[in-house]
Design a protein around this motif. Structure first.
Motif, short mmCIF file in Angstrom:
data_model
loop_
_atom_site.label_atom_id
_atom_site.label_comp_id
_atom_site.label_asym_id
_atom_site.label_seq_id
_atom_site.Cartn_x
_atom_site.Cartn_y
_atom_site.Cartn_z
N VAL A 30 -9.07 0.54 -0.73
CA VAL A 30 -8.61 -0.51 -1.62
C VAL A 30 -7.62 -1.37 -0.85
O VAL A 30 -6.91 -0.90 0.03
CB VAL A 30 -7.94 0.09 -2.89
N TYR A 32 -4.53 -4.29 -1.61
CA TYR A 32 -3.72 -4.85 -2.69
C TYR A 32 -2.47 -5.49 -2.08
O TYR A 32 -2.13 -5.28 -0.91
CB TYR A 32 -3.31 -3.76 -3.68
N GLY A 33 -1.80 -6.29 -2.86
CA GLY A 33 -0.59 -6.96 -2.41
C GLY A 33 -0.08 -7.91 -3.47
O GLY A 33 -0.76 -8.15 -4.48
N SER A 34 1.10 -8.47 -3.22
CA SER A 34 1.70 -9.34 -4.23
C SER A 34 0.97 -10.67 -4.36
O SER A 34 1.07 -11.35 -5.38
CB SER A 34 3.17 -9.61 -3.86
N THR A 37 -5.33 -10.04 -5.74
CA THR A 37 -5.75 -9.09 -6.77
C THR A 37 -6.30 -7.85 -6.08
O THR A 37 -7.06 -7.95 -5.12
CB THR A 37 -6.83 -9.72 -7.66
N SER A 38 -5.91 -6.71 -6.57
CA SER A 38 -6.39 -5.45 -5.99
C SER A 38 -7.91 -5.42 -5.99
O SER A 38 -8.55 -5.76 -6.98
CB SER A 38 -5.84 -4.27 -6.79
N GLN A 39 -8.48 -5.02 -4.83
CA GLN A 39 -9.94 -5.02 -4.71
C GLN A 39 -10.42 -3.75 -4.01
O GLN A 39 -9.87 -3.34 -2.98
CB GLN A 39 -10.41 -6.25 -3.92
N ASP A 90 -5.84 3.15 1.86
CA ASP A 90 -5.21 2.04 1.15
C ASP A 90 -4.67 1.03 2.16
O ASP A 90 -3.98 1.41 3.12
CB ASP A 90 -4.05 2.52 0.29
N HIS A 92 -2.35 -2.52 2.56
CA HIS A 92 -1.39 -3.36 1.85
C HIS A 92 -1.35 -4.73 2.50
O HIS A 92 -1.10 -4.84 3.71
CB HIS A 92 0.00 -2.72 1.88
N GLN A 93 -1.61 -5.77 1.72
CA GLN A 93 -1.58 -7.14 2.24
C GLN A 93 -0.13 -7.53 2.49
O GLN A 93 0.76 -7.27 1.67
CB GLN A 93 -2.24 -8.09 1.24
#
Length: 211
Positions: A30, A32-34, A37-39, A90, A92-93
């Protein structure tokens, strides 16, 4: 160091779907980041394992379906508790203009004085945590142990780093030390045991004489 990685979109998130991906040489994950959108995504297992072996803490430029190229870092790797195979990852952007906290490998260089004298090199930390801008993140940090003597150590606070790097690991933690030669310790212990034995024999002899 920025590496490239290509992600595929995952159409489902069920247990059977994840199992099917792994059987086809892909690892579910997955991103995700601020700012996104989580994908749910999937990564080629060979590429991911190569990344984990060589640069697990590197910044990755990931090409993500519908999101385009994103700067990401690995946030968590899940493994099977028995086989230790990677089962999920996981990402993280990150924003390249904002500081990140990351773990960086320590490279111990030098032929230490203590080791040449027979001491034992004991590494307490193989990596430390730092905070900096993504572009300033080093691949590794060199620790010079050439002047390290027996009985001495190097603390986190003694690392000579760029002022662009903020150390997050406790500054009082010991990174590496040189222990006294094991043989010398054994000889001291043997001498102590021998002296104790001799004293005991002398005491027994005195008792016999008194009789």
């Amino acid at each position: 160091m920025v590496l490239a990685l290509k992600a595929e979109a995952r159409r489902g998130t069920t247990k059977s779907e994840r199992k099917g991906l792994r059987s086809n040489g892909k690892i579910p994950g997955v991103i995700y980041g601020s700012n996104i959108t989580s994908q749910a995504i999937a990564i080629e297992e060979k590429q991911l394992l190569a990344l984990l072996r060589s640069h697990p803490n590197a910044i990755v430029e990931m090409d993500v379906p519908e999101l385009g190229k994103q700067s990401v870092m690995i946030n968590e790797v899940q493994r099977d508790p028995i086989s230790r195979f990677v089962t999920h990852v996981d990402f993280h952007q990150i924003n390249m203009n904002e500081p990140v906290t990351a773990t960086v490998r320590l490279d111990f260089h030098g032929d230490s004085i203590g080791v040449r004298e027979g001491g034992i090199l004991q590494i307490q930390h193989h990596e430390i945590s730092i905070r900096c801008l993504p572009d300033d993140l080093p691949e590794s940090i060199v620790v010079d142990i050439s002047e390290l003597e027996v009985g001495k150590n190097i603390l986190v606070s003694e690392l000579k780093l760029s002022n662009k790097l903020e150390i997050k690991t406790d500054e009082h933690d010991v990174l590496v030390s040189i222990l006294a030669p094991q043989k010398a310790e054994e000889e001291v212990e043997a001498d102590t045991t021998e002296a104790s034995g001799a004293a005991a024999e002398a005491a027994d002899s005195k008792v016999e004489d008194d009789k």
